[in-house]
Motif scaffolding. Structure first.
Motif: not given
Length: 113
Positions: A21-24, A31-36, A44-45, A49-54
């Protein structure tokens, strides 16, 4: 490695052979970890974008200011000779050392100053 961009955040694009799979991860967040992740670039995109919005919604709910990926401040150690040369060039240009370095870095990064 590629990158995704959304609302001022930059995320990596990587491939896991093990998980197929793709990941990033959002870059520059100290201070924070945002993964997807996703199976396709479109997935993936969307997850990025959903992770940033969350993240932004979570900050808003808690009444805290979201962290920006990069503060705009960093320290660079150089030799006294380089420091002296930069100071002389800045003075000759009639600007501060900070302004001179910003101009040079923006030019090298091909960004408008």
């Amino acid at each position: 490695m590629g990158f995704l961009k959304y609302k001022g955040y930059t995320g990596s694009v990587e491939y896991s052979e093990e998980d197929n799979c793709l990941f990033g991860k959002v870059q520059g967040m100290s201070k924070h970890t945002i993964t997807y992740e996703g199976q396709t670039l479109d997935e993936l995109r969307q997850d990025f974008e959903g992770a940033v919005e969350d993240y932004l919604a979570s900050c808003a709910e808690r009444g805290v200011e979201p962290c920006k990926p990069y503060s705009g401040t960093f320290n660079v150690r150089v030799s006294p000779e380089i420091h002296s040369a930069i100071a002389a060039m800045a003075q000759q240009a009639g600007v501060t050392i900070n302004a001179f370095v910003r101009q040079v870095l923006a030019k090298e990064a091909k960004l408008a100053y």
